[in-house]
Design an enzyme around this catalytic site. Structure first.
Site, short mmCIF file in Angstrom:
data_model
loop_
_atom_site.label_atom_id
_atom_site.label_comp_id
_atom_site.label_asym_id
_atom_site.label_seq_id
_atom_site.Cartn_x
_atom_site.Cartn_y
_atom_site.Cartn_z
N GLY A 66 -12.91 23.14 -10.64
CA GLY A 66 -11.92 22.19 -10.13
C GLY A 66 -12.41 21.35 -8.96
N SER A 97 -0.73 19.78 -0.13
CA SER A 97 -0.22 19.01 -1.26
C SER A 97 1.01 18.22 -0.84
CB SER A 97 0.15 19.94 -2.42
OG SER A 97 0.88 19.25 -3.42
N GLY A 136 -12.76 28.75 -3.21
CA GLY A 136 -12.35 28.33 -4.55
C GLY A 136 -13.23 27.24 -5.11
N GLY A 192 -12.79 22.17 -5.87
CA GLY A 192 -13.77 22.86 -5.02
C GLY A 192 -15.18 22.72 -5.54
N TYR A 236 4.95 27.63 -4.50
CA TYR A 236 3.82 26.73 -4.31
C TYR A 236 4.10 25.72 -3.20
CZ TYR A 236 0.17 23.32 -5.25
OH TYR A 236 -0.89 22.45 -5.13
#
Length: 269
Positions: free
Chosen positions: A13, A137, A9, A15, A162
């Site tokens: 962002g 997260s 990814g 990444g 998520y």
């Protein structure tokens, strides 16, 4: 010494920011995108900007056969990985089922992580002192996890999926660290912070800190000599932090591993 670093990814962002910082330090980056054209476009831009080896790799992480194909691409590069940063992640508001029968959030955020990491390890594509890093997260602290309902048949919300996937990241980290305890390969997870990414804006309708701030802990875990030999830990702001009680359950981590492997067994060839 220049390292070879795979970042999933990494076309935008956190990444992408991580890729830029690591490339600027002279490291070789395997830049992953969901499709070939975007991966090549961003990789070419980084090669011009940083004058180092940036190679594109690609695959849709919601499709497990594409994850398997991604591992083959990496094998064909004949460039063993020093650092694997499992960075890719999604947040969906509506439930989607992938062609493989997985709920899509869990497919990208958890199942693809377990499959890709294990394929690279099984094929000896991670160096003997390699580092595996998994972007989780703080949302994991609000999750529960039923290993018999990983597709949320008993009720779906975007945040539930998520948060559960991020809890799964930490459980996977802890179980993999245990399985690699007889080796010199380490695996750690992290919370990048509340960062201004497409995921944050779409999923939470929030603005956050700059993506360069979000990359700091990933870069620290990739390069810092301070954490040589440290494994199975969770980091926030480049420091070890406690996880939720559930995320610290060795029994749940083992159960999740076994259930996930059962679901992934047809994709290891």
């Amino acid at each position: 010494m220049a390292l070879t670093i795979l970042i999933t990814g990494s076309t935008d962002g956190i990444g992408l920011a991580s890729s830029q910082i690591l490339a600027s330090k002279g490291h070789r980056v395997l830049l992953h995108g969901r499709n070939e054209s975007k991966a090549k476009r961003v990789a070419n831009r980084l090669k011009v900007d940083y004058k180092v080896g940036v190679k594109p790799v690609w695959g849709d992480l919601s499709v497990m056969r594409e994850v398997t194909a991604l591992s083959r691409q990496i094998k064909n590069l004949d460039q063993p990985i020093d650092v694997l940063i499992n960075n890719a992640g999604i947040y969906l508001h509506k439930k989607e089922i992938t062609p493989d029968g997985f709920e899509k959030t869990m497919a990208v955020n958890h199942f693809a992580v377990q499959l890709l990491t294990n394929l690279l390890l099984k094929n000896h594509l991670v160096n003997d002192c390699g580092r595996i890093i998994i972007v989780s997260s703080v949302a994991h602290k609000y999750a529960n996890l039923n290993v018999n309902d990983l597709d949320f048949s008993q009720g779906f919300t975007g945040f539930k999926a998520y948060a559960t996937s991020k809890l799964a990241n930490i459980l996977f980290t802890k179980d993999l660290a245990k399985r690699l305890s007889s080796t010199n390969i380490t695996v750690n997870s992290l919370h990048p912070g509340v960062i201004d990414t497409k995921l944050l804006r779409s999923g939470f309708d929030l603005r956050g800190a700059d993506v360069n701030k979000g990359s700091e802990t990933s870069v620290f875990l990739a390069l810092s000599p301070e954490i040589s030999g440290v494994t199975g830990q969770y980091f926030v702001d480049c420091k070890k932090q406690k996880t939720s009680t559930l995320a610290d359950s060795a029994e749940l981590a083992s159960s999740l591993w076994e259930r996930s492997e059962e679901k992934l067994k047809n994709f290891y060839s």
